[in-house]
Scaffold this motif. Structure first.
Motif, PDB file in Angstrom:
ATOM      1  N   LEU A  20       0.826  -1.211   0.000  1.00 42.12           N
ATOM      2  CA  LEU A  20       0.000   0.000   0.000  1.00 42.12           C
ATOM      3  C   LEU A  20       0.855   1.255   0.000  1.00 42.12           C
ATOM      4  N   THR A  21       1.898   1.250   0.819  1.00 35.97           N
ATOM      5  CA  THR A  21       2.791   2.406   0.872  1.00 35.97           C
ATOM      6  C   THR A  21       3.507   2.595  -0.459  1.00 35.97           C
ATOM      7  N   GLY A  22       3.962   1.512  -1.057  1.00 37.22           N
ATOM      8  CA  GLY A  22       4.627   1.598  -2.357  1.00 37.22           C
ATOM      9  C   GLY A  22       3.711   2.133  -3.439  1.00 37.22           C
ATOM     10  N   PHE A  23       2.476   1.618  -3.477  1.00 36.53           N
ATOM     11  CA  PHE A  23       1.518   2.134  -4.452  1.00 36.53           C
ATOM     12  C   PHE A  23       1.181   3.598  -4.173  1.00 36.53           C
TER      13      PHE A  23
ATOM     14  N   PHE B   5       3.395   9.737  -9.799  1.00 36.97           N
ATOM     15  CA  PHE B   5       2.701   9.770 -11.081  1.00 36.97           C
ATOM     16  C   PHE B   5       1.798  11.003 -11.164  1.00 36.97           C
ATOM     17  N   GLY B   6       1.163  11.373 -10.060  1.00 40.06           N
ATOM     18  CA  GLY B   6       0.331  12.573 -10.034  1.00 40.06           C
ATOM     19  C   GLY B   6       1.141  13.841 -10.220  1.00 40.06           C
ATOM     20  N   VAL B   7       2.341  13.877  -9.670  1.00 36.56           N
ATOM     21  CA  VAL B   7       3.213  15.035  -9.860  1.00 36.56           C
ATOM     22  C   VAL B   7       3.692  15.100 -11.312  1.00 36.56           C
TER      23      VAL B   7
ATOM     24  N   ALA C  66      -4.441  12.617  -4.405  1.00 37.99           N
ATOM     25  CA  ALA C  66      -5.302  12.264  -3.270  1.00 37.99           C
ATOM     26  C   ALA C  66      -5.301  10.756  -3.042  1.00 37.99           C
ATOM     27  N   PHE C  67      -5.402   9.985  -4.120  1.00 36.43           N
ATOM     28  CA  PHE C  67      -5.383   8.529  -3.995  1.00 36.43           C
ATOM     29  C   PHE C  67      -4.042   8.059  -3.434  1.00 36.43           C
ATOM     30  N   GLY C  68      -2.949   8.651  -3.900  1.00 38.98           N
ATOM     31  CA  GLY C  68      -1.632   8.294  -3.386  1.00 38.98           C
ATOM     32  C   GLY C  68      -1.475   8.625  -1.917  1.00 38.98           C
ATOM     33  N   ASN C  69      -1.992   9.776  -1.490  1.00 42.39           N
ATOM     34  CA  ASN C  69      -1.919  10.149  -0.073  1.00 42.39           C
ATOM     35  C   ASN C  69      -2.690   9.177   0.804  1.00 42.39           C
ATOM     36  N   ILE C  70      -3.880   8.804   0.355  1.00 46.48           N
ATOM     37  CA  ILE C  70      -4.686   7.877   1.140  1.00 46.48           C
ATOM     38  C   ILE C  70      -4.004   6.516   1.236  1.00 46.48           C
TER      39      ILE C  70
ATOM     40  N   PHE D 174      -0.766   5.906   0.944  1.00 46.46           N
ATOM     41  CA  PHE D 174       0.446   6.055   1.745  1.00 46.46           C
ATOM     42  C   PHE D 174       0.119   6.012   3.235  1.00 46.46           C
ATOM     43  N   LEU D 175      -0.871   6.786   3.660  1.00 50.00           N
ATOM     44  CA  LEU D 175      -1.231   6.791   5.083  1.00 50.00           C
ATOM     45  C   LEU D 175      -1.790   5.453   5.536  1.00 50.00           C
ATOM     46  N   ALA D 176      -2.592   4.813   4.686  1.00 46.99           N
ATOM     47  CA  ALA D 176      -3.122   3.498   5.035  1.00 46.99           C
ATOM     48  C   ALA D 176      -1.998   2.478   5.151  1.00 46.99           C
ATOM     49  N   GLY D 177      -1.019   2.542   4.260  1.00 44.15           N
ATOM     50  CA  GLY D 177       0.111   1.617   4.314  1.00 44.15           C
ATOM     51  C   GLY D 177       0.939   1.798   5.566  1.00 44.15           C
ATOM     52  N   ILE D 178       1.197   3.050   5.946  1.00 43.70           N
ATOM     53  CA  ILE D 178       1.951   3.316   7.171  1.00 43.70           C
ATOM     54  C   ILE D 178       1.192   2.765   8.380  1.00 43.70           C
ATOM     55  N   ALA D 179      -0.126   2.988   8.397  1.00 41.08           N
ATOM     56  CA  ALA D 179      -0.937   2.501   9.521  1.00 41.08           C
ATOM     57  C   ALA D 179      -0.933   0.975   9.584  1.00 41.08           C
ATOM     58  N   VAL D 180      -0.935   0.315   8.438  1.00 44.01           N
ATOM     59  CA  VAL D 180      -0.938  -1.149   8.432  1.00 44.01           C
ATOM     60  C   VAL D 180       0.435  -1.690   8.836  1.00 44.01           C
ATOM     61  N   ILE D 181       1.497  -1.031   8.422  1.00 46.11           N
ATOM     62  CA  ILE D 181       2.843  -1.518   8.737  1.00 46.11           C
ATOM     63  C   ILE D 181       3.138  -1.426  10.228  1.00 46.11           C
ATOM     64  N   ILE D 182       2.928  -0.269  10.829  1.00 46.87           N
ATOM     65  CA  ILE D 182       3.329  -0.103  12.228  1.00 46.87           C
ATOM     66  C   ILE D 182       2.165  -0.163  13.206  1.00 46.87           C
ATOM     67  N   GLY D 183       0.938  -0.241  12.720  1.00 44.60           N
ATOM     68  CA  GLY D 183      -0.226  -0.338  13.592  1.00 44.60           C
ATOM     69  C   GLY D 183      -0.876   1.017  13.817  1.00 44.60           C
ATOM     70  N   LEU D 184      -2.156   0.984  14.092  1.00 43.36           N
ATOM     71  CA  LEU D 184      -2.908   2.227  14.251  1.00 43.36           C
ATOM     72  C   LEU D 184      -2.464   3.030  15.466  1.00 43.36           C
ATOM     73  N   ARG D 185      -2.246   2.350  16.581  1.00 41.03           N
ATOM     74  CA  ARG D 185      -1.873   3.073  17.804  1.00 41.03           C
ATOM     75  C   ARG D 185      -0.498   3.721  17.667  1.00 41.03           C
ATOM     76  N   ARG D 186       0.464   2.990  17.135  1.00 45.92           N
ATOM     77  CA  ARG D 186       1.808   3.557  16.968  1.00 45.92           C
ATOM     78  C   ARG D 186       1.814   4.664  15.919  1.00 45.92           C
ATOM     79  N   THR D 187       0.994   4.545  14.880  1.00 46.45           N
ATOM     80  CA  THR D 187       0.883   5.611  13.886  1.00 46.45           C
ATOM     81  C   THR D 187       0.324   6.870  14.528  1.00 46.45           C
ATOM     82  N   PHE D 188      -0.734   6.691  15.317  1.00 47.31           N
ATOM     83  CA  PHE D 188      -1.344   7.836  15.986  1.00 47.31           C
ATOM     84  C   PHE D 188      -0.366   8.500  16.947  1.00 47.31           C
ATOM     85  N   THR D 189       0.341   7.700  17.735  1.00 44.36           N
ATOM     86  CA  THR D 189       1.295   8.291  18.685  1.00 44.36           C
ATOM     87  C   THR D 189       2.473   8.945  17.972  1.00 44.36           C
ATOM     88  N   PHE D 190       2.872   8.400  16.810  1.00 48.07           N
ATOM     89  CA  PHE D 190       3.964   9.029  16.064  1.00 48.07           C
ATOM     90  C   PHE D 190       3.543  10.402  15.555  1.00 48.07           C
TER      91      PHE D 190
END
Length: 133
Positions: free
Chosen positions: A14-17, A24-26, A36-40, A42-58
């Motif tokens: 997800l982060t790679g895509f 590609f948008g740039v 917008a699709f890339g941002n969504i 990217f954030l979803a991939g980060i949340a899945v990789i490190i977890g929702l709680r750690r993403t929020f605290t970061f």
């Protein structure tokens, strides 16, 4: 070696895509839908990789609130179809948020490649960052 779960592999994808769609948008003159699709993604991939709680605290630690507000505000501006202003805010927020990770990334890139100019550049960047601390 670090082992990652299947769920984290999906997050890496997800982060790679997300990064792909942002680039590609740039390249397509700041196409707001792709950004917008890339941002969504990217954030979803980060949340899945490190977890929702750690993403929020970061993102919402007190020293990082300025970078978080610029980064998330830039995403909101892109979603409202002002892509150039939104990406400028996102880049500033990204650099502010991940400033501490850049020396590690530069050191890693300098060590994996056998390109003399890049190795020298990364070595000099690493030395200047250690002098600042």
């Amino acid at each position: 070696m670090i082992s990652i779960t299947e769920f984290q592999k999906i997050g890496v994808g997800l982060t790679g895509f997300g990064i792909f769609f942002i680039l590609f948008g740039v390249l397509l003159y700041f196409d707001s839908v792709l950004l917008a699709f890339g941002n969504i993604l990217f954030l979803a991939g980060i949340a899945v990789i490190i977890g929702l709680r750690r993403t929020f605290t970061f993102f919402f630690q007190r020293p990082r609130l300025k970078g978080t507000s610029f980064f998330l505000g830039g995403i909101l501006i892109v979603l409202l179809r002002w892509p150039i202003l939104g990406m400028a805010l996102e880049v500033y927020g990204f650099v502010t948020l991940f400033r501490g990770f850049f020396p590690v990334v530069f050191g890693f890139l300098g060590s994996i490649g056998n390109i003399p100019f890049l190795s020298l550049l990364f070595r000099k960047l690493g030395e200047s960052n250690t002098n600042m601390v």
